[in-house]
Design a protein around this motif. Structure first.
Motif, mmCIF file in Angstrom:
data_model
loop_
_atom_site.group_PDB
_atom_site.id
_atom_site.type_symbol
_atom_site.label_atom_id
_atom_site.label_comp_id
_atom_site.label_asym_id
_atom_site.label_seq_id
_atom_site.Cartn_x
_atom_site.Cartn_y
_atom_site.Cartn_z
ATOM 1 N N PHE A 442 -29.116 5.917 -17.991
ATOM 2 C CA PHE A 442 -29.106 7.094 -17.116
ATOM 3 C C PHE A 442 -30.481 7.739 -17.041
ATOM 4 O O PHE A 442 -30.935 8.174 -15.988
ATOM 5 C CB PHE A 442 -28.042 8.101 -17.602
ATOM 6 C CG PHE A 442 -26.739 7.883 -16.906
ATOM 7 C CD1 PHE A 442 -26.288 8.775 -15.957
ATOM 8 C CD2 PHE A 442 -25.988 6.745 -17.157
ATOM 9 C CE1 PHE A 442 -25.099 8.551 -15.276
ATOM 10 C CE2 PHE A 442 -24.804 6.507 -16.489
ATOM 11 C CZ PHE A 442 -24.353 7.409 -15.550
ATOM 12 N N TYR A 464 -19.941 8.534 -11.357
ATOM 13 C CA TYR A 464 -20.994 8.323 -12.347
ATOM 14 C C TYR A 464 -20.596 9.060 -13.607
ATOM 15 O O TYR A 464 -19.864 10.057 -13.565
ATOM 16 C CB TYR A 464 -22.372 8.823 -11.854
ATOM 17 C CG TYR A 464 -22.465 10.320 -11.851
ATOM 18 C CD1 TYR A 464 -22.113 11.042 -10.725
ATOM 19 C CD2 TYR A 464 -22.852 11.019 -12.997
ATOM 20 C CE1 TYR A 464 -22.139 12.421 -10.737
ATOM 21 C CE2 TYR A 464 -22.875 12.405 -13.013
ATOM 22 C CZ TYR A 464 -22.518 13.095 -11.881
ATOM 23 O OH TYR A 464 -22.520 14.459 -11.898
ATOM 24 N N CYS A 466 -22.436 9.197 -17.826
ATOM 25 C CA CYS A 466 -23.025 8.573 -19.001
ATOM 26 C C CYS A 466 -21.887 8.500 -20.023
ATOM 27 O O CYS A 466 -21.482 9.520 -20.589
ATOM 28 C CB CYS A 466 -24.186 9.424 -19.511
ATOM 29 S SG CYS A 466 -24.850 8.730 -21.022
ATOM 30 N N ASP A 481 -26.824 12.782 -18.075
ATOM 31 C CA ASP A 481 -26.290 13.083 -16.737
ATOM 32 C C ASP A 481 -27.235 14.022 -15.989
ATOM 33 O O ASP A 481 -27.452 13.875 -14.785
ATOM 34 C CB ASP A 481 -24.916 13.772 -16.848
ATOM 35 C CG ASP A 481 -23.805 12.827 -17.274
ATOM 36 O OD1 ASP A 481 -23.921 11.605 -17.029
ATOM 37 O OD2 ASP A 481 -22.819 13.314 -17.860
ATOM 38 N N PHE A 484 -30.178 12.197 -14.621
ATOM 39 C CA PHE A 484 -29.739 11.393 -13.482
ATOM 40 C C PHE A 484 -29.542 12.285 -12.253
ATOM 41 O O PHE A 484 -30.014 11.974 -11.151
ATOM 42 C CB PHE A 484 -28.437 10.674 -13.868
ATOM 43 C CG PHE A 484 -27.880 9.801 -12.790
ATOM 44 C CD1 PHE A 484 -28.562 8.655 -12.382
ATOM 45 C CD2 PHE A 484 -26.661 10.097 -12.188
ATOM 46 C CE1 PHE A 484 -28.040 7.831 -11.385
ATOM 47 C CE2 PHE A 484 -26.136 9.288 -11.191
ATOM 48 C CZ PHE A 484 -26.831 8.150 -10.799
#
Ligand code: AHR
Length: 670
Positions: A442, A464, A466, A481, A484
């Motif tokens: 990520f 999505y 992690c 996260d 990302f």
């Protein structure tokens, strides 16, 4: 001009390199890319009891006795369901009358059985027969709900059930809300003269005590036989007090995320274990006694009480656009997909078109009239349709093209989302990308979309999280996260939408390792990733600002990330910073092309010294955002950021000249 900028850049980097390890210049001389108002959304799937026993307020477990309904052509093998394509899925609730127990006190004798003779209707072929051969002090049946019923003192509960007897003989049924062992009765009513053919009976119950491990009982005081079906108990206090409604505390968690859209109903569930097991939205509308439930691919039975209409209503209630995922003519790709015959693709397209008509059609259309009959004459805000979930291959490409063209012809304004980036001879408007993985994957995806072709389709990161090597969702996952998401935000000219997955999990039955929001029957809590998402959505800028680092960065071991943008409504620069180091980090920020007002800046910070720390049901506030203020000087500031932290700083500035006085509306609903 170029020469001047070059000199400034040298000055900037050499001056600030001396001050701290991380140095940034935020260039506000011109606006960067616009940030998509649709960037932050929600993904909802019936997984981990997110709906049944969760968001959906029904309190009775297995209310319709249809738990034995497994996908057509499947067989049970122990506690597994085996489909005709030889896919196996665990079925955890093996007992056909799961949730129900014969109630015997003072020597009462009798039993409960699942029966299919004289069904309530064809959608509900099974019912429960209760026989009492000898009455004791209490004889009947009880249901403890989803790991206990959360009964609240002085609140009203709506009980309804269908019952029939063998002949016209009448009997009285006593209904009670009571303690887990039935020794304490909190609310009780007698329903008189039940008998004959199927009829619906209902009453209100108001407990005189609170008990979150309560149960519902139905007892008879004579030796007799009665059949029961669709036994339902709802708190009157649902979100907006809607009948067949949702849990207010869980809806509030969603509202706080400020989602611009809600994707439903999944996920893999859209495809199902086989075609019969796909989401069939028509089974999920209208009176609850007319809905057909199904065993879902996450191991439990779903009544479809939380159905197409309720999802659309939820979107409207929380002011989010609806994104509905339709079945593309085959079951889930990762579960030995069953494909429909090529000549049947049109049937699946029609299924999708009917759903669209239900959501959007006029009240005099076939399906629009059903929406009106179900209490919503006005069209819903269904804005997107996704064709399939994680589907691929030649058949997907072919089916997608047909779906696309038939849907576009009828609904030209609807945005259509594709599972693939390109479809030979087909058009892709938005591509759905999914990403699950380790923190490292990520973190290194921070720049993933920097080089995406801007002439290609928009990207929707539809799932999505992690989720690997991060416990049940710890701080490290959340920081990963955050990195990302910052990568998405700085690329949101092309990445226009995103949604974390999965959304909810019941602490007593979790099919997926890492999820965003946990709950039991009375409490709800956010994992740290929930707060990261909330912080991002609350602090979505209108446009990005070029944020230049004056530090030479080693991309492989990078533990520090920063982006910034501008909020036009408040005239604030928003700086986002992630520090994934176990040590505090100093950083310096200076500004170009903008004046700071000198008002205190607001900082929202989420951190913990241990990156393995997690929030949990009984300890929900281990890592939650905290707000603070600090003084900034006119030209810039230097600040220390704690170990393992995500920080958002909002700084008041004077409006730059290039922003017109009349603001362009950058909210998701125009
Ligand atoms: O989010 C859980 C599952 O992960 C979804 O159902 C599926 O689309 C993905 O593989």
């Amino acid at each position: 001009m170029k020469k001047q900028i070059f000199i400034l850049a040298i000055l900037f980097s050499s001056t600030f390199k001396l001050l701290g390890q991380n140095v940034y210049e935020i260039d506000a001389t011109k606006p960067g890319i616009s940030v998509s108002p649709r960037l932050y959304g929600i993904f909802f799937e019936e997984i981990n009891h997110s709906g049944e026993g969760g968001l959906y307020s029904e309190m009775v477990f297995n209310r319709d006795f249809e738990m034995t309904n497994i996908p057509e052509g499947s067989k049970m093998a122990g506690n597994l369901v085996r489909t005709k394509n030889d896919w196996q899925e665990r079925k955890i609730f093996g007992n056909e009358l799961y949730g129900w127990t014969f109630l015997s006190k003072g020597g009462a004798i009798g039993d409960i059985r699942l029966q299919t003779i004289k069904p309530l209707n064809e959608k509900n072929p099974s019912s429960m027969r209760l026989i009492v051969t000898k009455t004791g002090s209490r004889s009947g049946v009880y249901n403890s709900g989803y790991w206990g019923m959360n009964l609240k003192k002085d609140e009203t509960y709506n009980l309804s059930f269908y019952a029939r007897t063998n002949n016209s003989k009448k009997l009285d049924v006593t209904v009670s809300l009571e303690s887990p062992n039935g020794n304490q009765i909190y609310a009780k009513k007698k329903i008189l003269n039940i008998g004959g053919d199927w009829h619906k009976y209902q009453c209100f119950l108001v407990p005189n005590l609170s008990d979150n491990l309560g149960r519902l009982s139905l007892t008879i005081n004579q030796a007799d036989t009665i059949w029961l079906d669709v036994v339902s108990l709802f708190p009157q206090k649902t979100y907006k007090n809607r009948p067949n409604g949702l849990r207010p505390d869980m809806v509030q968690m969603l509202i706080d995320l400020k989602p611009s859209f809600v994707r439903f109903p999944g996920g893999a569930i859209v495809g199902g274990m086989n075609l019969d097991n796909r989401i069939q939205w028509k089974n999920s509308i209208g009176d609850i006694s007319q809905r057909k439930g199904t065993m879902n691919l996450w191991g439990y039975y779903t009544t479809n009480g939380l159905g197409f209409h309720e999802y659309l209503q939820l979107c409207e209630d929380i002011k989010a656009d609806a994104l509905w995922v339709c079945n593309p003519g085959f079951s889930d790709n990762y579960r030995k997909a069953e494909y429909c015959k090529p000549e049947d693709v049109k049937l699946y397209i029609q299924e999708a078109l009917d759903a669209l008509e239900y959501a959007l059609g006029p009240v005099n259309s076939e399906w629009g009239s059903k929406r009106a009959a179900n209490g919503h004459p006005a069209p819903f805000h269904l804005k997107y349709i996704e064709i399939g979930n994680e589907a691929s291959g030649q058949l997907y490409n072919e089916n997608y093209k047909q779906f696309y063209s038939d849907i576009k012809t009828r609904y030209p304004n609807l945005k259509i989302i594709c599972n693939q980036r390109a479809i030979p001879n087909g058009k892709v408007e938005i591509k759905d990308d999914h990403k699950y993985g380790t923190p490292q994957s990520f973190i290194s995806a921070f720049n993933k979309y920097d080089t995406t072709d801007r002439k290609g389709p928009e990207i929707y990161v539809g799932e999505y999280a992690c989720s690997r090597g991060v416990g049940e969702g710890n701080l490290l996952a959340a920081l990963s996260d955050a990195v990302f998401l910052m990568g998405l935000e700085k690329n949101s000219d092309i990445v226009t939408m995103s949604s974390y997955a999965p959304l909810f999990f019941h602490v007593s039955d979790k099919a997926w390792p890492v999820n965003m929001i946990g709950f039991d029957n009375s409490k709800v809590f956010g994992r740290t990733s929930y707060y990261v998402n909330k912080m991002m959505a609350e602090n979505r800028p209108d446009f990005m600002l070029d944020t230049r680092s004056g530090t030479i960065e080693d991309h492989k071991s990078k533990k520090w990330f920063s982006i910034s943008g501008y909020d036009q409504k408040t005239d604030e620069v928003i700086i986002k910073v992630v520090n994934i180091d176990s040590l505090p980090q100093k950083a310096s920020f200076c500004f170009r092309g903008i004046k700071l007002t000198g008002q205190p800046a607001e900082i929202t910070e989420l951190s913990h010294k241990d990156c393995n720390a997690e929030n949990s049901l009984y300890n929900p506030n281990v890592i939650v955002p905290k707000k603070n203020g600090f003084t900034v000087f006119n030209s810039g500031f230097e600040k220390e950021f704690p170990p393992f932290s995500f920080s958002i700083i909002r700084i008041k500035v004077t409006k730059p000249n290039y922003i017109k006085a009349t603001l362009k509306d950058n909210s998701h609903r125009k």
